[in-house]
Design a protein around this motif. Structure first.
Motif, PDB file in Angstrom:
ATOM      1  N   THR A 273       0.836  -1.202   0.000  1.00 31.44           N
ATOM      2  CA  THR A 273       0.000   0.000   0.000  1.00 31.44           C
ATOM      3  C   THR A 273       0.872   1.255   0.000  1.00 31.44           C
ATOM      4  O   THR A 273       0.582   2.218  -0.709  1.00 31.44           O
ATOM      5  CB  THR A 273      -0.946  -0.007   1.221  1.00 31.44           C
ATOM      6  OG1 THR A 273      -1.730  -1.198   1.172  1.00 31.44           O
ATOM      7  CG2 THR A 273      -1.854   1.197   1.224  1.00 31.44           C
ATOM      8  N   ALA A 274       1.949   1.233   0.773  1.00 30.29           N
ATOM      9  CA  ALA A 274       2.872   2.372   0.807  1.00 30.29           C
ATOM     10  C   ALA A 274       3.546   2.562  -0.554  1.00 30.29           C
ATOM     11  O   ALA A 274       3.723   3.703  -1.007  1.00 30.29           O
ATOM     12  CB  ALA A 274       3.918   2.169   1.902  1.00 30.29           C
ATOM     13  N   LEU A 275       3.910   1.477  -1.215  1.00 26.93           N
ATOM     14  CA  LEU A 275       4.508   1.565  -2.553  1.00 26.93           C
ATOM     15  C   LEU A 275       3.524   2.166  -3.555  1.00 26.93           C
ATOM     16  O   LEU A 275       3.888   3.034  -4.353  1.00 26.93           O
ATOM     17  CB  LEU A 275       4.957   0.188  -3.041  1.00 26.93           C
ATOM     18  CG  LEU A 275       6.278  -0.336  -2.521  1.00 26.93           C
ATOM     19  CD1 LEU A 275       6.435  -1.821  -2.848  1.00 26.93           C
ATOM     20  CD2 LEU A 275       7.431   0.456  -3.107  1.00 26.93           C
TER      21      LEU A 275
ATOM     22  N   ALA B 179       2.235   6.419  -7.013  1.00 26.88           N
ATOM     23  CA  ALA B 179       1.031   7.071  -7.556  1.00 26.88           C
ATOM     24  C   ALA B 179       0.798   6.722  -9.029  1.00 26.88           C
ATOM     25  O   ALA B 179       0.402   7.562  -9.823  1.00 26.88           O
ATOM     26  CB  ALA B 179       1.099   8.579  -7.365  1.00 26.88           C
ATOM     27  N   GLY B 180       1.060   5.488  -9.393  1.00 24.59           N
ATOM     28  CA  GLY B 180       0.856   5.020 -10.764  1.00 24.59           C
ATOM     29  C   GLY B 180       1.916   4.000 -11.126  1.00 24.59           C
ATOM     30  O   GLY B 180       2.717   3.581 -10.280  1.00 24.59           O
ATOM     31  N   CYS B 181       1.945   3.630 -12.380  1.00 20.86           N
ATOM     32  CA  CYS B 181       2.928   2.657 -12.857  1.00 20.86           C
ATOM     33  C   CYS B 181       4.330   3.243 -12.704  1.00 20.86           C
ATOM     34  O   CYS B 181       4.584   4.383 -13.113  1.00 20.86           O
ATOM     35  CB  CYS B 181       2.660   2.313 -14.318  1.00 20.86           C
ATOM     36  SG  CYS B 181       3.883   1.203 -15.059  1.00 20.86           S
TER      37      CYS B 181
ATOM     38  N   GLU C 261      -2.010   5.664 -14.436  1.00 21.77           N
ATOM     39  CA  GLU C 261      -2.740   5.615 -13.169  1.00 21.77           C
ATOM     40  C   GLU C 261      -3.822   4.545 -13.216  1.00 21.77           C
ATOM     41  O   GLU C 261      -4.992   4.810 -12.979  1.00 21.77           O
ATOM     42  CB  GLU C 261      -3.315   6.988 -12.849  1.00 21.77           C
ATOM     43  CG  GLU C 261      -2.232   8.017 -12.601  1.00 21.77           C
ATOM     44  CD  GLU C 261      -2.783   9.384 -12.266  1.00 21.77           C
ATOM     45  OE1 GLU C 261      -3.989   9.496 -11.990  1.00 21.77           O
ATOM     46  OE2 GLU C 261      -1.994  10.345 -12.288  1.00 21.77           O
ATOM     47  N   ASP C 262      -3.430   3.341 -13.510  1.00 23.20           N
ATOM     48  CA  ASP C 262      -4.315   2.183 -13.599  1.00 23.20           C
ATOM     49  C   ASP C 262      -4.732   1.764 -12.191  1.00 23.20           C
ATOM     50  O   ASP C 262      -3.888   1.608 -11.315  1.00 23.20           O
ATOM     51  CB  ASP C 262      -3.563   1.043 -14.286  1.00 23.20           C
ATOM     52  CG  ASP C 262      -4.435  -0.145 -14.601  1.00 23.20           C
ATOM     53  OD1 ASP C 262      -5.564  -0.212 -14.090  1.00 23.20           O
ATOM     54  OD2 ASP C 262      -3.974  -1.008 -15.367  1.00 23.20           O
ATOM     55  N   PRO C 263      -6.022   1.572 -11.941  1.00 25.96           N
ATOM     56  CA  PRO C 263      -6.445   1.176 -10.594  1.00 25.96           C
ATOM     57  C   PRO C 263      -6.027  -0.257 -10.225  1.00 25.96           C
ATOM     58  O   PRO C 263      -5.993  -0.609  -9.053  1.00 25.96           O
ATOM     59  CB  PRO C 263      -7.963   1.298 -10.636  1.00 25.96           C
ATOM     60  CG  PRO C 263      -8.316   1.202 -12.077  1.00 25.96           C
ATOM     61  CD  PRO C 263      -7.152   1.758 -12.837  1.00 25.96           C
ATOM     62  N   SER C 264      -5.682  -1.067 -11.198  1.00 23.56           N
ATOM     63  CA  SER C 264      -5.308  -2.453 -10.914  1.00 23.56           C
ATOM     64  C   SER C 264      -3.825  -2.689 -11.189  1.00 23.56           C
ATOM     65  O   SER C 264      -3.460  -3.541 -11.994  1.00 23.56           O
ATOM     66  CB  SER C 264      -6.165  -3.410 -11.746  1.00 23.56           C
ATOM     67  OG  SER C 264      -5.957  -3.151 -13.114  1.00 23.56           O
TER      68      SER C 264
END
Length: 122
Positions: free
Chosen positions: A31-33, A38-40, A46-49
């Motif tokens: 989660t911290a990463l 903040a994206g790939c 900025e893909d949610p998956s």
């Protein structure tokens, strides 16, 4: 039929490699990463998956650890496969220096921040 058996053999080899190493990336670290990048990590999408990608691939001795994992979009993760990251970045004409500097900064910051959270004196 041959392609299916090839996939099965490759999957078994991957499972054996995974079983050999110590993989200690926690959900808190992941989660911290995700938040830090903040994206790939490679293309910035900025893909949610976003997926966990090992900078040093499992097939080359990498492990799922805070020092070796970055978030990657599906396209970058599949394209990088088990290639060495700097060569792959050059082939894709992505900014290798920008990635490496940001990778080092985020790693250093997260290691310090997460160690502070684990410290019982805080």
């Amino acid at each position: 039929m041959a392609a299916g058996s090839r996939r099965v053999r490759a999957a078994r080899r991957r499972q054996r490699r995974l079983a050999k190493g110590t993989h200690d990336l926690t959900e808190v670290q992941w989660t911290a990463l995700l938040s830090a990048w903040a994206g790939c990590a490679y293309c910035g999408a900025e893909d949610p998956s976003l997926q966990r990608d090992c900078v040093l691939p499992i097939s080359r001795g990498g492990r799922y650890t805070l020092d070796n994992v970055v978030p990657a979009c599906r396209s970058c993760n599949a394209s990088k496969c088990n290639f060495e990251v700097t060569g792959w970045l050059r082939r894709k004409q992505l900014d290798e220096q920008d990635f490496l500097l940001r990778y080092a900064e985020i790693r250093a910051t997260l290691v310090t921040d997460l160690d502070d959270l684990d410290d019982p004196r805080n």
